[in-house]
Design an enzyme around this catalytic site. Structure first.
Site, mmCIF file in Angstrom:
data_model
loop_
_atom_site.group_PDB
_atom_site.id
_atom_site.type_symbol
_atom_site.label_atom_id
_atom_site.label_comp_id
_atom_site.label_asym_id
_atom_site.label_seq_id
_atom_site.Cartn_x
_atom_site.Cartn_y
_atom_site.Cartn_z
ATOM 1 C CD1 TRP A 166 -1.954 2.153 1.958
ATOM 2 C CD2 TRP A 166 -3.187 0.945 0.548
ATOM 3 N NE1 TRP A 166 -3.099 2.845 1.738
ATOM 4 C CE2 TRP A 166 -3.898 2.125 0.865
ATOM 5 C CE3 TRP A 166 -3.763 0.030 -0.336
ATOM 6 C CZ2 TRP A 166 -5.149 2.412 0.337
ATOM 7 C CZ3 TRP A 166 -5.015 0.320 -0.850
ATOM 8 C CH2 TRP A 166 -5.689 1.490 -0.508
ATOM 9 N NE ARG A 201 -10.915 5.808 14.680
ATOM 10 C CZ ARG A 201 -10.794 7.059 15.003
ATOM 11 N NH1 ARG A 201 -11.454 7.976 14.358
ATOM 12 N NH2 ARG A 201 -9.986 7.416 15.977
ATOM 13 C CG HIS A 219 0.530 15.075 3.405
ATOM 14 N ND1 HIS A 219 -0.569 14.676 4.119
ATOM 15 C CD2 HIS A 219 0.863 16.293 3.916
ATOM 16 C CE1 HIS A 219 -0.880 15.607 4.997
ATOM 17 N NE2 HIS A 219 -0.030 16.601 4.890
ATOM 18 C CG LEU A 243 2.008 5.295 4.491
ATOM 19 C CD1 LEU A 243 2.434 6.124 5.709
ATOM 20 C CD2 LEU A 243 2.215 6.107 3.208
ATOM 21 C CB SER A 264 8.380 -1.712 13.817
ATOM 22 O OG SER A 264 7.308 -1.006 13.199
ATOM 23 C CD GLU A 306 -2.819 -8.056 4.053
ATOM 24 O OE1 GLU A 306 -4.066 -8.125 4.057
ATOM 25 O OE2 GLU A 306 -2.213 -6.968 3.996
#
Length: 162
Positions: A14, A80, A119, A72, A105, A50
């Site tokens: 994503w 949410r 952005h 991201l 992470s 996933e």
């Protein structure tokens, strides 16, 4: 120190062009820290949700000394994103405690992300920073784990980078 096991890097797709920057920076930094690219395996998953299952399967394989995850998780206005982010981070924490395979992470959950040029540029650049930081954390964690293993076999523990 060279390790018998490899490093796994899991990347959510994503906003792939942005998350790719973490992978690119990770590769550059981990290489500068003395880790050969042939010790790296890369895996893509559709999204952040996933990541935990892939991490669990990779940790359970016994092939990996450490896993790095990048994603991201943005507020798309549909659901949410805090729930998704919390679920992913909580699952990764549980997995590393259960499997004793560390998980680094680079899963970012910005409070505000809108798919427009400002952005996208900010996060494009920011993921490069996070990828380099993940590589440094990966190397330090591997050193720490090696120091603990040496201590377990009667040596002295030191967590300083060589």
């Amino acid at each position: 120190m060279m390790y018998d096991k490899k490093i796994a890097f899991i990347q959510a797709c994503w906003h792939k062009d942005i998350v790719d920057q973490a992978r690119h920076a990770f590769i550059e930094e981990i290489d500068s820290l003395g880790y050969s690219q042939d010790r790296l395996d890369f895996f893509e998953v559709p999204g952040g949700l996933e990541i935990p299952l892939m991490a669990k399967r990779l940790a359970g394989s016994g092939r990996y000394a450490i896993i790095v995850a990048a994603a991201l998780i943005a507020d798309g206005g549909v659901y949410r994103h805090e729930f998704v982010a919390g679920s992913v981070i909580d699952a990764m924490m549980r997995l590393q405690l259960e499997t004793e395979v560390p998980i680094i992470s680079a899963v970012l959950t910005p409070q505000h992300f809108h798919d427009h040029a400002d952005h996208r540029k900010f996060f494009f650049d920011h993921f490069r920073i996070k990828g380099a930081e993940a590589a440094a954390a990966c190397a330090q964690t591997l050193d720490n784990m090696a120091a603990i293993a040496a201590m377990d076999s009667g040596g002295q523990i030191s967590t300083e980078r060589a």
